[in-house]
Design a protein around this motif. Structure first.
Motif, PDB file in Angstrom:
ATOM      1  N   TYR A 121       4.077  -8.609  -5.160  1.00 14.31           N
ATOM      2  CA  TYR A 121       5.364  -8.278  -5.627  1.00 14.31           C
ATOM      3  C   TYR A 121       5.621  -6.802  -6.532  1.00 14.31           C
ATOM      4  O   TYR A 121       4.593  -6.805  -7.382  1.00 14.31           O
ATOM      5  CB  TYR A 121       5.543  -9.531  -6.667  1.00 14.31           C
ATOM      6  N   LYS A 122       6.638  -6.425  -6.344  1.00 12.31           N
ATOM      7  CA  LYS A 122       6.796  -5.028  -7.085  1.00 12.31           C
ATOM      8  C   LYS A 122       6.489  -5.289  -8.553  1.00 12.31           C
ATOM      9  O   LYS A 122       5.922  -4.314  -9.128  1.00 12.31           O
ATOM     10  CB  LYS A 122       8.129  -4.665  -6.800  1.00 12.31           C
ATOM     11  N   SER A 123       7.298  -6.345  -9.092  1.00  4.40           N
ATOM     12  CA  SER A 123       7.381  -6.534 -10.644  1.00  4.40           C
ATOM     13  C   SER A 123       5.490  -6.602 -11.040  1.00  4.40           C
ATOM     14  O   SER A 123       5.424  -6.010 -12.090  1.00  4.40           O
ATOM     15  CB  SER A 123       7.974  -7.518 -10.857  1.00  4.40           C
ATOM     16  N   GLN A 124       5.099  -7.502 -10.246  1.00 13.87           N
ATOM     17  CA  GLN A 124       3.600  -7.542 -10.730  1.00 13.87           C
ATOM     18  C   GLN A 124       2.573  -6.523 -10.411  1.00 13.87           C
ATOM     19  O   GLN A 124       1.807  -5.913 -11.340  1.00 13.87           O
ATOM     20  CB  GLN A 124       3.258  -8.665  -9.803  1.00 13.87           C
ATOM     21  N   ALA A 183       0.699  -1.274  -0.197  1.00 18.65           N
ATOM     22  CA  ALA A 183       0.167   0.025  -0.175  1.00 18.65           C
ATOM     23  C   ALA A 183       0.851   1.223  -0.130  1.00 18.65           C
ATOM     24  O   ALA A 183       0.669   2.153  -0.777  1.00 18.65           O
ATOM     25  CB  ALA A 183      -0.955   0.068   1.326  1.00 18.65           C
ATOM     26  N   GLU A 184       1.911   1.181   0.782  1.00 21.56           N
ATOM     27  CA  GLU A 184       2.814   2.411   0.695  1.00 21.56           C
ATOM     28  C   GLU A 184       3.568   2.668  -0.700  1.00 21.56           C
ATOM     29  O   GLU A 184       3.681   3.545  -0.761  1.00 21.56           O
ATOM     30  CB  GLU A 184       3.816   2.049   1.874  1.00 21.56           C
ATOM     31  N   TYR A 185       3.848   1.465  -0.988  1.00 18.00           N
ATOM     32  CA  TYR A 185       4.527   1.481  -2.215  1.00 18.00           C
ATOM     33  C   TYR A 185       3.500   2.192  -3.336  1.00 18.00           C
ATOM     34  O   TYR A 185       4.201   2.802  -4.321  1.00 18.00           O
ATOM     35  CB  TYR A 185       5.000   0.049  -2.779  1.00 18.00           C
ATOM     36  N   LEU A 186       2.414   1.801  -3.323  1.00 26.24           N
ATOM     37  CA  LEU A 186       1.421   2.311  -4.333  1.00 26.24           C
ATOM     38  C   LEU A 186       1.030   3.619  -3.980  1.00 26.24           C
ATOM     39  O   LEU A 186       0.340   4.624  -4.849  1.00 26.24           O
ATOM     40  CB  LEU A 186       0.101   1.344  -4.571  1.00 26.24           C
ATOM     41  N   LEU A 230      -5.556   3.318 -13.005  1.00 28.95           N
ATOM     42  CA  LEU A 230      -5.673   2.730 -11.408  1.00 28.95           C
ATOM     43  C   LEU A 230      -5.638   3.827 -10.264  1.00 28.95           C
ATOM     44  O   LEU A 230      -6.154   3.575  -9.277  1.00 28.95           O
ATOM     45  CB  LEU A 230      -5.033   1.480 -11.424  1.00 28.95           C
ATOM     46  N   LEU A 231      -4.478   4.542 -10.323  1.00 29.46           N
ATOM     47  CA  LEU A 231      -4.140   5.387  -9.130  1.00 29.46           C
ATOM     48  C   LEU A 231      -4.827   6.889  -9.289  1.00 29.46           C
ATOM     49  O   LEU A 231      -4.360   7.450  -8.546  1.00 29.46           O
ATOM     50  CB  LEU A 231      -2.590   5.383  -9.253  1.00 29.46           C
ATOM     51  N   LYS A 251       3.433  -4.073 -13.332  1.00 28.87           N
ATOM     52  CA  LYS A 251       3.017  -4.322 -14.671  1.00 28.87           C
ATOM     53  C   LYS A 251       1.488  -4.057 -14.717  1.00 28.87           C
ATOM     54  O   LYS A 251       0.833  -3.403 -15.808  1.00 28.87           O
ATOM     55  CB  LYS A 251       3.082  -6.001 -14.710  1.00 28.87           C
ATOM     56  N   VAL A 252       0.689  -4.273 -13.588  1.00 26.13           N
ATOM     57  CA  VAL A 252      -0.596  -3.771 -13.465  1.00 26.13           C
ATOM     58  C   VAL A 252      -0.895  -2.335 -13.742  1.00 26.13           C
ATOM     59  O   VAL A 252      -1.698  -1.773 -14.555  1.00 26.13           O
ATOM     60  CB  VAL A 252      -1.257  -4.196 -11.957  1.00 26.13           C
ATOM     61  N   LEU A 253       0.068  -1.494 -13.181  1.00 31.53           N
ATOM     62  CA  LEU A 253      -0.031  -0.133 -13.031  1.00 31.53           C
ATOM     63  C   LEU A 253       0.152   0.332 -14.587  1.00 31.53           C
ATOM     64  O   LEU A 253      -0.240   1.252 -15.183  1.00 31.53           O
ATOM     65  CB  LEU A 253       0.490   0.692 -12.382  1.00 31.53           C
ATOM     66  N   GLN A 254       1.161  -0.316 -15.330  1.00 30.09           N
ATOM     67  CA  GLN A 254       1.691   0.053 -16.740  1.00 30.09           C
ATOM     68  C   GLN A 254       0.413  -0.373 -17.552  1.00 30.09           C
ATOM     69  O   GLN A 254       0.053   0.519 -18.662  1.00 30.09           O
ATOM     70  CB  GLN A 254       2.908  -0.735 -17.142  1.00 30.09           C
TER      71      GLN A 254
END
Length: 99
Positions: free
Chosen positions: A79-82, A46-49, A93-94, A85-88
């Motif tokens: 996982y950061k990579s996943q 959550a903090e990362y996003l 979304l954000l 990828k979702v955000l790309q």
């Protein structure tokens, strides 16, 4: 029709059979698991996003983000990579929702 065979296995033998089966299945799908260095718990993800944990839980329930969870456990891993990828794939979304 497949035949059912009942065997008496020790816990260790059963665990090895399951592990081997999962490894074979992953190889067949040509799957590579994310490194453990990029694994995050729910709070870290959550903090990362830059979102609240409540929002992340909502996204998880709506299957908007990939999550790893052992059945019967409350532990979840992201996982950061996943997440990247979702955000790309879904850059909106954000963005704040229009109410």
């Amino acid at each position: 029709m497949e035949k059912t065979i009942l065997l008496s296995l020790s816990r260790k033998e059963l665990k090895n059979i399951i592990l081997e089966t999962l490894l074979e299945a992953n190889e067949e799908r040509n799957y590579t698991s994310p490194s453990s260095e990029e694994r995050m718990n729910q709070k870290e993800a959550a903090e990362y996003l830059g979102i609240s944990q409540v929002t992340l839980i909502s996204w998880k329930k709506k299957k908007k983000v990939p999550v790893e969870q052992i059945p019967g456990s409350n532990k979840v891993w992201y996982y950061k990579s996943q997440l990247k990828k979702v955000l790309q794939q879904n850059p909106t979304l954000l963005q704040p929702s229009r109410k």
